[in-house]
Design a protein around this motif. Sequence first.
Motif, PDB file in Angstrom:
ATOM      1  N   GLU A 199      56.262  13.800  60.676  1.00 56.95           N
ATOM      2  CA  GLU A 199      54.984  14.499  60.500  1.00 56.95           C
ATOM      3  C   GLU A 199      55.190  15.939  60.059  1.00 56.95           C
ATOM      4  OE1 GLU A 199      52.401  14.231  63.896  1.00 56.95           O
ATOM      5  OE2 GLU A 199      52.624  12.036  63.993  1.00 56.95           O
ATOM      6  N   GLU A 200      56.262  16.557  60.576  1.00 54.93           N
ATOM      7  CA  GLU A 200      56.597  17.917  60.157  1.00 54.93           C
ATOM      8  C   GLU A 200      58.038  17.953  59.682  1.00 54.93           C
ATOM      9  OE1 GLU A 200      55.500  21.109  62.831  1.00 54.93           O
ATOM     10  OE2 GLU A 200      57.039  22.417  61.959  1.00 54.93           O
ATOM     11  N   PHE A 201      58.270  18.452  58.477  1.00 56.47           N
ATOM     12  CA  PHE A 201      59.610  18.558  57.906  1.00 56.47           C
ATOM     13  C   PHE A 201      59.833  19.989  57.458  1.00 56.47           C
ATOM     14  CE2 PHE A 201      62.256  18.443  54.018  1.00 56.47           C
ATOM     15  CZ  PHE A 201      63.449  18.002  54.582  1.00 56.47           C
ATOM     16  N   ARG A 202      60.813  20.652  58.055  1.00 57.64           N
ATOM     17  CA  ARG A 202      61.145  22.049  57.764  1.00 57.64           C
ATOM     18  C   ARG A 202      59.906  22.957  57.801  1.00 57.64           C
ATOM     19  NH1 ARG A 202      65.975  21.520  53.215  1.00 57.64           N
ATOM     20  NH2 ARG A 202      67.294  20.194  54.513  1.00 57.64           N
ATOM     21  N   GLY A 203      59.038  22.656  58.732  1.00 54.43           N
ATOM     22  CA  GLY A 203      57.854  23.482  58.928  1.00 54.43           C
ATOM     23  C   GLY A 203      56.658  23.073  58.076  1.00 54.43           C
ATOM     24  N   TRP A 204      56.858  22.123  57.151  1.00 55.26           N
ATOM     25  CA  TRP A 204      55.740  21.669  56.317  1.00 55.26           C
ATOM     26  C   TRP A 204      55.114  20.428  56.926  1.00 55.26           C
ATOM     27  CZ3 TRP A 204      60.468  22.218  53.141  1.00 55.26           C
ATOM     28  CH2 TRP A 204      60.573  23.499  52.552  1.00 55.26           C
TER      29      TRP A 204
END
Length: 230
Positions: A189-194
């Motif tokens: 759902e969240e990848f490197r803050g995105w």
Amino acid sequence: MVFHVLTIFPDFFRGPFECGVIDRAQRAGLIEIRLHDLRTWTSDRHRTVDDRPFGGGEGMVLKAQPLFEAVESIWPDRKQGDLRRRVILLSAQGRKFDQGRARDMAEIDELLLICGRYEGVDERVAEHLADEELSIGDYVLSGGELAAAVVVDAVARLKEGVLGNRDSTLYESFSDAGLLDCPQYTRPEEFRGWKAPEVLLGGNHEQIRQWRKEAARAKTARMRPDLLES
Ligand code: 9D3
């Protein structure tokens, strides 16, 4: 459906046609791809397929004779204009190939794709042998082989049973609507803050449908404004 490909580089196609969807479709007997080496239809010691352009100029031109004899030996009783067995010349000078042309071609029993090479092909091939002359886009390739692979892929996937039916109709309906596909996300759902859009994580299918429609329109406006003009 049978695809014949006439080329001086039959080995070129071993890669693209032996992977994924096209490989599976061949194994399932849904499509058949026959590669023909143009040099089979030469008779001189050097197996010459090209010659210098009349009027002078750079480079070489693909000769008419091996191409005509190849097509006449593959389809001895075909005449130009035969609706069941179409000859397509891939050349940079052709009409632009698109999804509509792919759809038309998927209705044909047998296609024969001639791959242009060198500086060009003797014009009598376009005029008196091929049923149509197609380009895949406005950029310069080294020959028609990559273009032929593109056409085979685009046409084959439209044949009944070639795709695992699920995406097919859904996918094509987007391009029919004249829009690009909407953006897609998968875990996490969240990848490197995105973060993935919140709406896609909930189960509200009507909201998701609406979001996708609007996201497709926005992406189309940004990437391909030309598609919205018509
Ligand atoms: C640099 C030579 N060009 C002069 C303006 C003419 C030219 C000849 C032969 C350009 C490309 C090619 C080879 N290309 C194809 O055979 C080809 C092709 C392409 O270059 N672009 C898009 N679709 C196709 S289909 C076949």
